[in-house]
Design a protein around this motif. Structure first.
Motif, short mmCIF file in Angstrom:
data_model
loop_
_atom_site.label_atom_id
_atom_site.label_comp_id
_atom_site.label_asym_id
_atom_site.label_seq_id
_atom_site.Cartn_x
_atom_site.Cartn_y
_atom_site.Cartn_z
N ALA A 145 0.83 -1.20 0.00
CA ALA A 145 0.00 0.00 0.00
C ALA A 145 0.87 1.25 0.00
O ALA A 145 0.61 2.20 -0.74
N TYR A 204 2.55 1.87 -3.43
CA TYR A 204 1.72 2.36 -4.53
C TYR A 204 1.02 3.67 -4.22
O TYR A 204 0.31 4.18 -5.06
N THR A 205 1.19 4.18 -3.01
CA THR A 205 0.57 5.48 -2.72
C THR A 205 1.64 6.52 -2.40
O THR A 205 2.05 7.28 -3.27
N THR A 206 2.15 6.46 -1.19
CA THR A 206 3.11 7.48 -0.77
C THR A 206 4.36 7.45 -1.64
O THR A 206 4.86 8.49 -2.05
N TYR A 207 4.84 6.24 -1.88
CA TYR A 207 6.11 6.14 -2.59
C TYR A 207 5.94 5.74 -4.05
O TYR A 207 6.80 5.08 -4.62
N LEU A 208 4.82 6.17 -4.61
CA LEU A 208 4.56 5.83 -6.02
C LEU A 208 5.64 6.41 -6.92
O LEU A 208 6.11 5.74 -7.85
N PHE A 209 6.06 7.62 -6.64
CA PHE A 209 7.00 8.28 -7.55
C PHE A 209 8.35 7.56 -7.64
O PHE A 209 8.78 7.21 -8.73
N PRO A 210 9.02 7.29 -6.51
CA PRO A 210 10.28 6.55 -6.63
C PRO A 210 10.09 5.17 -7.26
O PRO A 210 10.94 4.72 -8.01
N VAL A 231 10.02 5.80 -10.93
CA VAL A 231 11.28 6.28 -11.45
C VAL A 231 12.33 5.17 -11.49
O VAL A 231 13.20 5.15 -12.35
N ALA A 232 12.17 4.21 -10.58
CA ALA A 232 13.13 3.10 -10.56
C ALA A 232 13.13 2.36 -11.90
O ALA A 232 14.14 1.75 -12.27
N VAL A 287 13.20 3.69 -14.81
CA VAL A 287 14.21 4.32 -15.67
C VAL A 287 15.59 3.79 -15.30
O VAL A 287 16.43 3.52 -16.17
N LEU A 288 15.80 3.62 -14.00
CA LEU A 288 17.08 3.10 -13.52
C LEU A 288 17.34 1.71 -14.10
O LEU A 288 18.42 1.42 -14.62
N LEU A 348 15.95 0.37 -16.73
CA LEU A 348 16.11 0.45 -18.19
C LEU A 348 17.54 0.85 -18.54
O LEU A 348 18.19 0.23 -19.40
N ALA A 349 18.04 1.87 -17.85
CA ALA A 349 19.40 2.34 -18.12
C ALA A 349 20.40 1.23 -17.84
O ALA A 349 21.35 1.01 -18.61
N ALA A 350 20.18 0.49 -16.75
CA ALA A 350 21.11 -0.60 -16.41
C ALA A 350 21.10 -1.67 -17.49
O ALA A 350 22.15 -2.18 -17.89
N LEU A 353 -7.12 2.22 -1.31
CA LEU A 353 -5.85 2.89 -1.60
C LEU A 353 -6.11 4.25 -2.20
O LEU A 353 -6.91 4.38 -3.12
N ARG A 354 -5.45 5.25 -1.66
CA ARG A 354 -5.61 6.59 -2.25
C ARG A 354 -4.31 6.96 -2.93
O ARG A 354 -3.26 7.06 -2.32
N PRO A 357 -1.58 9.25 -4.69
CA PRO A 357 -1.19 10.63 -4.42
C PRO A 357 -1.71 11.55 -5.52
O PRO A 357 -1.80 11.15 -6.67
N HIS A 377 3.60 13.60 -1.91
CA HIS A 377 3.88 13.59 -0.47
C HIS A 377 5.24 14.17 -0.14
O HIS A 377 5.96 13.66 0.71
N LEU A 397 7.92 14.03 -1.84
CA LEU A 397 9.09 13.31 -2.35
C LEU A 397 9.85 14.14 -3.37
O LEU A 397 11.04 13.98 -3.56
N LEU A 419 17.79 7.93 -5.65
CA LEU A 419 17.43 7.39 -6.97
C LEU A 419 18.07 8.20 -8.08
O LEU A 419 18.56 7.67 -9.07
N ILE A 446 20.54 6.76 -10.93
CA ILE A 446 20.23 6.86 -12.37
C ILE A 446 21.38 7.57 -13.07
O ILE A 446 21.88 7.13 -14.11
N LEU A 453 24.76 5.22 -13.00
CA LEU A 453 24.73 4.05 -13.88
C LEU A 453 24.95 4.46 -15.32
O LEU A 453 25.70 3.83 -16.06
N ASN A 454 24.30 5.55 -15.73
CA ASN A 454 24.47 6.02 -17.10
C ASN A 454 25.89 6.47 -17.35
O ASN A 454 26.46 6.21 -18.41
#
Lengths: 183, 499
Positions: free
Chosen positions: A139, A142-148, A151-152, A154-155, A157-159, B3-4, B6, B71, B73, B137, B141, B144-145
């Motif tokens: 949970a 997929y909510t609070t930490y959706l962004f990282p 973005v992972a 992309v990491l 993919l690059a690897a 689930l909400r 963001p 949030h 981030l 992160l 990223i 690695l590149n």
């Protein structure tokens, strides 16, 4: 309570002991197996803290996937030759001194009891309430930490691109010698 | 369980989204364009440039925005927008100078430009990191590149060595960074930088966990590696020498600026309350970085190595501004804005110098010895002239951007009361004048070897390289002659954050 204390020290001792074997043993295959043991001991510690998901990931990813990769690499390059290298066993005295100083510093703070752990923010509280269960973890992911989480990708993919790029053979290189080498 | 998700505004993410999409398009365009017989794939570079220009536009639309989506981030604010300009300028200049270099070394492929675009995304994440997790992160990223880009000339042992060294030491530095982050989390109970700052404000004076100091030390190691601070600089000369020249240029500009962006976010803003505790470490590192970089640059005979040590020295100057970014009133504002201005200025004249190094190459041979520059003033007068300008700017002589950059850095350090550090920095810039001016002396006062004189006839520029040089010259002169506009922008960017 007492029993969990006992188990904590048991697993902690196994982890530290196995880690020492990894560093000190000269047979690289034995090192790898000791590393597996250490991963399992750490996973047990996570399990005792109620973090089942992390414990499972520890076993699956580290002890499973990564160690299998390690072993493949060790078996592909001949072990006999690797053992001859032993480059890691010769440290300069300065490195040893700095490492010992760092260890003493950390021990001092642990013994003095100044290692206060903060009570934790809202996230930690939320995670703690669900006692690190996989459901709570998912949970949060997929909510609070959706962004990282996104973005992972992309990491990764690059690897992937990097690994393919550096490892693939060009047509001109198939013969074993590249064009630039010859010039 | 409900689930909400963001709430988010894609407009805030527009620069990052455009970068990723462009990167993917470039990769796909290469794959599907391979069937064409022509073999010339410079269109990939122009595609990347278009994407970078669009990103530039999207970024300019964000000026004045202060938001913390997801949030907290991410922290989309004026400082992030300013750093994004620096990153985009460096990526654009590098792509421009890569076109002819890539054609000579047959590395004009989609992966090359795709990885540059993805690493630009990493830098943006570091600058817009509202949370240590986002910054981490971004670092990963980016790194690695860069490992792959440093080893792009797969047939050359030096390039392989560069990638290997960079990768091993970089992975090690990542460990330090992550370890430091976990300590900070343990001490403050959060990875969010804003919450961390709030926690420190609320904590009774002098009564913070010792873990915090361990964490700060480890973070200094991790970020110090990224900005090539002494003693975490060991890899720099070898990696800069072995990597393709266009990538060396890239390494010395954007990623370093990103490292400073992360340092500013973590130390100057989130941990500002502990300035009294951390400035000492940075003081020492800044003094060492400047001194060692400048002294070792003097003895280099290879221009890429010389510029590598010079870039270490310049990282030291930026660290001076970082030391000064806290403590007494107003110091934070001045210090951080000096970091912003210096990284922007450095991007132009440093990349300009590297563009000249790229222009010197012939065939698949790079002419990187200082001796190759002998008599350049007569063989290729225009190239020598712009190189002279960049050297003057690197040395910090007016009327160039380098002078204004150093001036604002020293001023902010004096303002915060760091007199001795300023004296060390000034002495260092005097030492630096020696090796920068030596390049000019070699170009104008030394006879070239006979075979090089013969080569001069066939000298030609590629169009894109000329554009890169012109942009770098314009940037160097504009920031040197009319700095007030940019200084204002830098000051206002910081002000917007402090409110």
């Amino acid at each position: 309570m007492d029993l969990s204390f006992l188990f904590f020290y048991l697993f902690a001792a196994v982890a530290v002991g196995a880690a020492l074997v990894v560093v000190l043993n000269r047979n690289i295959l034995h090192c790898a197996m000791a590393l597996v043991l250490m991963f399992f001991a750490i996973a047990a510690l996570f399990l005792m803290l109620g973090a089942e998901f992390i414990a499972a990931v520890q076993v699956l990813v580290y002890a499973g996937a990564i160690m299998v990769l390690f072993l493949f690499v060790i078996l592909l390059i001949q072990i006999d030759r690797v053992q001859m290298l032993r480059f890691a066993h010769r440290q300069s005295p300065l490195v040893v001194i700095i490492a010992v100083l760092l260890l003493a510093e950390l021990l001092y703070m642990i013994i003095r009891g100044t290692l206060g752990i903060a009570p934790g923010g809202a996230d930690a509280a939320a995670a703690g309430a669900a006692s690190g269960s996989t459901e709570a973890f998912g949970a949060l992911l997929y909510t609070t930490y959706l962004f990282p989480f996104e973005v992972a990708s992309v990491l990764l993919l690059a690897a992937m691109i990097g690994a393919i790029l550096l490892a693939r053979l060009d047509k001109e290189e198939v013969g074993g010698v590249s064009r630039q080498d010859m010039s | 369980m409900e689930l909400r998700f963001p709430e988010y505004d894609l407009g805030l993410l527009a620069p990052m989204l455009i970068l990723v999409i462009t990167g993917l398009v470039v990769l796909l365009a290469d794959t599907f364009g391979r069937r064409r017989a022509s073999g010339d794939r410079s269109f990939l570079a122009y595609l990347s440039l278009l994407g970078l220009l669009l990103t530039f536009y999207a970024n300019s639309r964000l000026s004045g925005v202060v938001a913390a989506p997801f949030h907290g981030l991410l922290a989309i604010d004026a400082v992030a927008v300013f750093f994004n300009y620096v990153f985009l300028a460096s990526s654009m200049l590098v792509v421009l100078m890569s076109i002819s270099y890539g054609a000579r070394h047959s590395m004009n492929v989609g992966e090359y430009y795709g990885l540059i675009l993805f690493s630009t995304l990493g830098m943006m994440l570091m600058a817009a990191g509202g949370d240590l997790m986002t910054i981490f992160l971004g670092v990963e990223i980016l790194s690695l590149n860069l490992y792959v880009l440093a080893g792009f000339l797969r047939g050359q042992a030096r390039s392989n060595e560069a990638a290997m060294k960079y990768f091993l030491l970089g992975a090690f530095a990542t460990g330090f960074l992550l370890y430091g982050i976990s300590f900070l989390y343990g001490a403050t109970g959060t990875t969010n930088l804003k919450a961390m700052g709030g926690f420190l404000k609320a904590a009774p004076a002098g009564n913070v966990s010792a873990l915090l100091y361990v964490g700060m030390g480890l973070l200094i190691v991790g970020f110090g590696f990224k900005v090539t601070a002494v003693p975490f600089h060991m890899y720099t000369p070898d990696v800069y020498e072995g990597a393709p020249t266009s990538i060396t240029a890239f390494l010395s500009a954007g990623p370093k600026a990103a490292g400073f962006a992360a340092l500013v976010r973590v130390f100057s803003f989130a941990l500002e309350g502990l300035h009294a505790d951390w400035w000492g470490a940075f003081w020492l590192i800044a003094a060492l970085t400047m001194t060692l970089g400048n002294i070792l640059a003097i003895v280099q005979a290879n221009i890429k190595r010389m510029l590598a040590y010079s870039s270490i020295a310049h990282a030291g100057y930026v660290l001076v501004a970082l030391v000064a970014s806290g403590g007494v009133g107003g110091a934070q504002r001045l210090g951080v804005s000096s970091v912003l201005f210096y990284t922007l200025a450095y991007t132009f004249f440093n990349l300009g110098a590297f563009a000249v190094v790229v222009a010197m190459g012939r065939g698949d041979r790079d002419q990187v010895g200082l001796a190759d520059y002998a008599g350049l003033g007569y063989r290729r007068p225009w190239l020598a002239l712009v190189m002279a300008l960049f050297m003057v700017s690197l040395a910090g002589i007016p009327p160039t951007a380098g002078f204004v950059g150093k001036f604002v850095v020293f001023k902010s350090a004096l303002n915060a009361g760091f007199v001795w550090l300023t004296i060390i920095a000034v002495l260092n810039s005097v030492v630096a004048v020696f090796y920068y001016l030596r390049v000019i002396v070699i170009m104008y006062m030394r006879e070239p070897a006979a075979e090089m004189q013969a080569e001069a006839a066939g000298a030609s520029f590629s169009g894109s390289l000329v554009i890169a040089l012109i942009l770098a010259v314009l940037g160097t002169l504009d920031l040197g002659l009319f700095p007030s506009r940019y200084l204002d922008l830098a000051l206002r960017s910081v002000q917007a954050l402090l409110g």
